[in-house]
Structures are given as C-alpha cells and as structure tokens.
Design a protein around this motif. Sequence first.
Motif, mmCIF file in Angstrom:
data_model
loop_
_atom_site.group_PDB
_atom_site.id
_atom_site.type_symbol
_atom_site.label_atom_id
_atom_site.label_comp_id
_atom_site.label_asym_id
_atom_site.label_seq_id
_atom_site.Cartn_x
_atom_site.Cartn_y
_atom_site.Cartn_z
ATOM 1 N N PHE A 1 70.594 54.679 8.702
ATOM 2 C CA PHE A 1 71.886 54.108 8.300
ATOM 3 C C PHE A 1 72.961 54.512 9.312
ATOM 4 N N LEU A 2 72.989 55.794 9.682
ATOM 5 C CA LEU A 2 74.022 56.299 10.596
ATOM 6 C C LEU A 2 73.990 55.565 11.939
ATOM 7 N N ASP A 3 72.787 55.153 12.342
ATOM 8 C CA ASP A 3 72.645 54.489 13.640
ATOM 9 C C ASP A 3 73.383 53.150 13.703
ATOM 10 N N HIS A 4 73.704 52.581 12.565
ATOM 11 C CA HIS A 4 74.511 51.358 12.532
ATOM 12 C C HIS A 4 75.982 51.770 12.640
ATOM 13 N N ALA A 5 76.452 51.942 13.879
ATOM 14 C CA ALA A 5 77.788 52.513 14.078
ATOM 15 C C ALA A 5 78.888 51.641 13.480
ATOM 16 N N ASP A 6 78.636 50.355 13.361
ATOM 17 C CA ASP A 6 79.661 49.456 12.823
ATOM 18 C C ASP A 6 79.656 49.420 11.299
ATOM 19 N N LYS A 7 78.668 50.053 10.676
ATOM 20 C CA LYS A 7 78.562 50.049 9.217
ATOM 21 C C LYS A 7 79.045 51.377 8.653
ATOM 22 N N GLY A 8 79.454 51.379 7.420
ATOM 23 C CA GLY A 8 79.853 52.613 6.764
ATOM 24 C C GLY A 8 78.687 53.262 6.036
ATOM 25 N N VAL A 9 78.609 54.588 6.086
ATOM 26 C CA VAL A 9 77.568 55.340 5.389
ATOM 27 C C VAL A 9 78.287 56.330 4.469
ATOM 28 N N VAL A 10 78.183 56.068 3.187
ATOM 29 C CA VAL A 10 78.973 56.786 2.193
ATOM 30 C C VAL A 10 78.037 57.741 1.465
ATOM 31 N N ILE A 11 78.160 59.033 1.760
ATOM 32 C CA ILE A 11 77.157 60.019 1.359
ATOM 33 C C ILE A 11 77.609 60.767 0.108
ATOM 34 N N LEU A 12 76.689 60.898 -0.849
ATOM 35 C CA LEU A 12 77.010 61.611 -2.086
ATOM 36 C C LEU A 12 77.353 63.055 -1.773
ATOM 37 N N CYS A 13 78.464 63.533 -2.314
ATOM 38 C CA CYS A 13 78.891 64.919 -2.105
ATOM 39 C C CYS A 13 79.052 65.580 -3.470
ATOM 40 N N ARG A 14 80.135 65.284 -4.188
ATOM 41 C CA ARG A 14 80.316 65.809 -5.551
ATOM 42 C C ARG A 14 80.481 64.584 -6.449
ATOM 43 N N THR A 15 79.447 64.237 -7.173
ATOM 44 C CA THR A 15 79.445 62.980 -7.913
ATOM 45 C C THR A 15 80.231 63.112 -9.216
ATOM 46 N N SER A 16 80.545 61.989 -9.841
ATOM 47 C CA SER A 16 81.495 61.987 -10.961
ATOM 48 C C SER A 16 80.875 62.337 -12.303
ATOM 49 N N ALA B 1 67.786 50.228 5.118
ATOM 50 C CA ALA B 1 68.913 49.777 5.944
ATOM 51 C C ALA B 1 68.849 48.267 6.155
ATOM 52 N N ARG B 2 67.636 47.755 6.353
ATOM 53 C CA ARG B 2 67.489 46.292 6.473
ATOM 54 C C ARG B 2 67.934 45.602 5.188
ATOM 55 N N GLU B 3 67.505 46.177 4.050
ATOM 56 C CA GLU B 3 67.894 45.601 2.765
ATOM 57 C C GLU B 3 69.416 45.493 2.668
ATOM 58 N N ALA B 4 70.105 46.578 2.978
ATOM 59 C CA ALA B 4 71.561 46.619 2.780
ATOM 60 C C ALA B 4 72.301 45.775 3.816
ATOM 61 N N PHE B 5 71.937 45.935 5.087
ATOM 62 C CA PHE B 5 72.770 45.393 6.161
ATOM 63 C C PHE B 5 72.318 44.010 6.623
ATOM 64 N N GLU B 6 71.035 43.687 6.454
ATOM 65 C CA GLU B 6 70.570 42.358 6.870
ATOM 66 C C GLU B 6 70.427 41.434 5.663
ATOM 67 N N ARG B 7 69.581 41.832 4.704
ATOM 68 C CA ARG B 7 69.386 40.948 3.561
ATOM 69 C C ARG B 7 70.704 40.649 2.846
ATOM 70 N N TYR B 8 71.471 41.704 2.560
ATOM 71 C CA TYR B 8 72.690 41.519 1.774
ATOM 72 C C TYR B 8 73.956 41.478 2.632
ATOM 73 N N ALA B 9 73.839 41.799 3.916
ATOM 74 C CA ALA B 9 74.994 41.760 4.819
ATOM 75 C C ALA B 9 76.157 42.617 4.306
ATOM 76 N N ALA B 10 75.826 43.748 3.690
ATOM 77 C CA ALA B 10 76.877 44.666 3.252
ATOM 78 C C ALA B 10 77.511 45.345 4.466
ATOM 79 N N ASP B 11 78.751 45.796 4.290
ATOM 80 C CA ASP B 11 79.465 46.483 5.365
ATOM 81 C C ASP B 11 79.261 47.994 5.321
ATOM 82 N N ALA B 12 78.844 48.497 4.164
ATOM 83 C CA ALA B 12 78.630 49.932 3.986
ATOM 84 C C ALA B 12 77.637 50.120 2.848
ATOM 85 N N VAL B 13 77.055 51.314 2.774
ATOM 86 C CA VAL B 13 76.058 51.591 1.745
ATOM 87 C C VAL B 13 76.209 53.047 1.307
#
Lengths: 284, 284
Positions: free
Chosen positions: A146-161, A120-132
Amino acid sequence: MSPIPSSTTTEPMRSFMDRLRDRWHDADTLVCVGLDPEPAKFPARFAGQPNAIFEFCRDIVDATAPYACAFKPQIAHFAAAEAEEALRMLILHIRLRHPHVPVILDSKRGDIGSTAQHYAREAFERYAADAVTVNPYMGRDSAQPFLDHADKGVVILCRTSNPGAGDLQDLLVDGKPLYQHVAAKVAREWNEHGNCALVVGATWPEQLREVRAIVGDQVPFLVPGVGAQGGDVRAVVSNARNRDGDGLVISSSRAILYASSGDDYAEAAANAARALRDEINLYR
Amino acid sequence: MSPIPSSTTTEPMRSFMDRLRDRWHDADTLVCVGLDPEPAKFPARFAGQPNAIFEFCRDIVDATAPYACAFKPQIAHFAAAEAEEALRMLILHIRLRHPHVPVILDSKRGDIGSTAQHYAREAFERYAADAVTVNPYMGRDSAQPFLDHADKGVVILCRTSNPGAGDLQDLLVDGKPLYQHVAAKVAREWNEHGNCALVVGATWPEQLREVRAIVGDQVPFLVPGVGAQGGDVRAVVSNARNRDGDGLVISSSRAILYASSGDDYAEAAANAARALRDEINLYR
C-alpha cells in the motif's frame, strides 16, 4: 443503475494528500461522510429496490458533498450484502460528479506482502479508491504494497474508537502504550512517501493529544467516533488539530446517513453534515 | 459453472473444532491446502476461460481432498479478480463433495463491533465458511461477533509468518513479546466457546514452541509458511504438536497449487499434498 461508463478517461490526479489538503482549504470542512449502508435503516421508498444500496448512498453523497472533505465507504457493509458492484459504481460516481472529494476505502486490510498486493489491487484498481485503511499488526512489510502507491493514502490503525481498543493498544512497551509506538513507527519509518495517516478514535481525546504530539503536524488523523459512538467534537478538535487548524478527517456515518427515515433523508443528511462542519469549525 | 444449486439443505453440522479433530484422526493428515488463485500461474488450458478461477480451484480441491484436514481460500486473491461468485461456488462445492473437510476463510478481518457483525455475515452466511482468520489489534470486542458463533472457528493472528512480523508482535510488554500476550489472552479470555485457534508461522519454530507452552493442548495452530516461505516441517511438528500428536493445521498454498504448470496440475497437486502429509506424519 444510472448510465455511468464502466471505465473512463480521467486526467492525472494529484495525490490523495494534496487533494485532501486542497479540500480542507477550499471547502473549509474537516467532515468525512462515512458510507455504511444498512438496508434495514433505509427510508421506506427503497424497500424492495434492487439497487437500493447504490441509490441510497448516491443520494447521500450528492446531498452531503458540499460539506465533505472525504467520503469513507466501509466495505463490510457492501460485502455482507453481495454489493461489490454498488461499491464500485458509488466510487466511480463520486469521482465523476464530485472529483474534489477523495474516497477512503475503509477495509482495515493487512496480510503478508504477496497477498497485500492483491488487497492493494482490490482497493486502488478494482474500486479506484484514493486511500485505504490498514491494520499494522503484521508489520511494515504487510503495509508496504500500500505504501508503495505514493499517490494513494494509507490510513493506519493506531488507537481505534471501540471500547476494547485498549486490550492490545494500551499494553505498555518501554513504559509507553503500544499505540504510541505505532504512531512513532508510522511517522518516522513508514511515511517515506508522505502518504500515511492514522486512525485515532474521537472517543479518546487524551490519546488524540498524545498522538498529535508524537507525529507532528504533517500526519492527518482519520477520527471516527463522533455521533453514534459519543465522541466529543470540541475535545477532538482542540486536542488533535495541527497548527494550521486542520490535519483532521472527522468521520460520521450513522448520524448523517440515518438523520431521517422519511423522504427528506437526503436533506436531513445534508443538514447533519453541515451542522457537524459548523460545530467543528467553531473550535478550529 | 457446474450446476450446483445456490442453496441446499444440509444436516446440522458438528462444530468446526469437532470436525477438524475428526478429520485429523480419520484421514490422518494435518495438511491444509491454501487456495490462493493466481491466474497468471494457471496451466495454459485455463487461458481465456471465464470461470478459470473456480475451475482450477475445484480441480485442486478434488485432487487434494484425501490429504487435507482443511481448505483455506485466501479472499484477497478472489476479491482482486472480482471473483466473489467463484469463491462462494468453491466453498459450496467443498461442502457438498467433501463434507468432512472444513473451510477456513482467510480474510484477517477486524473492525468495531457493529462492522465486525457484517464481516461475520460475509464469512459465515454469504460464503458459508466454517472458520475465519481475525486480526486482534482492535481488541476483544472486535472479535466478539465472530467468537459468538460457537460452532465456527475463529483463527486469531498471533505470530505471523512474514519477515516483518516482529515489528509489532515482538515488542516487549512486561518482559514478554506482544504475541505471547495475544496467545495468553486468546487462550484464557477469548476462548469461552472453545472455538479459538491461533496463526503462528512455520518460519518461527522457537515461537511455535513458546506459544504451545502458553496455550496448552486444546488450541489448534494454523501454521502458514512451509513451502514457498521456507518453514521447516520437522521443526514445526516437533515444536508445536500437542500431546495427541496433532493440534496443527499446516498450510501450504503455492507449493501445492502450482506444483505443475502442465496438464498434470491436479495430479501434481495431489502428489505435493500427499508428500507433505507424509513428511509431517514422520515427525508426529
């Protein structure tokens, strides 16, 4: 590289979900531009350029931003080329020059809680992404940092392509495929902060319809697989849009990035992104 | 950093699986030393040192190598600290100074085939790891770019050590939990090159026994969760060893790395690794 400061003061931002919804409405687009840099496919002018990955992606971003509801850099393409700094600069560039377009870092992370905090640090602090993007196999506690970052998006794999998606995701649990259980768990249990989305591939139109029926209108879908992977835009939009005619982040990477290998690569990318936006909007 | 060359000619190496088996026998140890650097826990002498992550891990590696059948750097701990170069140097150091101890890069990757190829490049070319951990949720084609490296190890998540492991992994498919289906698929379908291993947490002794019964003697288990996570060594060894009394890579990270916060950190780490080796060997 261009002279972007390594840190910058920005105003407090609205949440990923609010910004995504704003963007759907304000720019009238559901297109997500996937940033999967493959230097071997770059136009000839980038040959031998030390910052080719950053510069190519920056040009694509600047050309396609008017048609994008999100940008989605795929981290493996940067990591394999030792281009972490290019990724950081690219996301900073988007934030400064295209502040209305949120960034989804596509890294499909998942690990035990203490390690997931580092991801989560990698995604939201190092890279300042809005969602992962996050893999659900290890269970809710692996997603919680990840979920604890309420302002960030958490995009969970469901049925992949991918063609092999069904190997695990289609196994029947109580008569229903596993991916439907993932969808239900995410919508009913993991989404306390309203910051969850699901990955459902464009290559599976029936599954898109089923997952939309399970999760209702409030959970957006990140939909890869149109373009090079062959997903049908009409079926995606018809089956998976919500009642507002949005709820979709339809991602195309190769078909936009490599629309031309000539010096008109940026213009060609813009045309491809606009054409996809228009095709999607036909069916909303 | 110490003057290790950035590339080096090495003799053709035996496969990961052969080297792991050699190491079990030659060094009489099933201990895997997990390298999860947390600078806040480092001894005071590393405060403010620019190469603290590399130097601390290198000291731990040099002290514990006699008792290690493998080293397992966890990539999030390096990525969150922007320490990719420290990770690369550390693996190179292990390869040069401790060539009999293979390296498992713990990154739990998983993505569609074309992207998984980039992750495989990251693990096996950029970092020159001997094995990598992989998440099975996306199916076999997402693992195939790793599996195709017959000389490398592919360590697939089966029943993970975290408390929430069961959220998906215990869902019943045809009367059996999902993780048992993963074990069977890996052993019977994905292991064509004999290069697969499975992650099964030390915190689940009954599940260790069940998975061993499913996959037989030839598939090693990477077993995290002894030490800080509370797994019982005796139960792990009794339930999960194979008929040769090995087949296990029992990983401990925090209990070895941070055995002492004083200047005796390396000696304390060696003692902790040796004590774990001895405890494991009591029950083989």
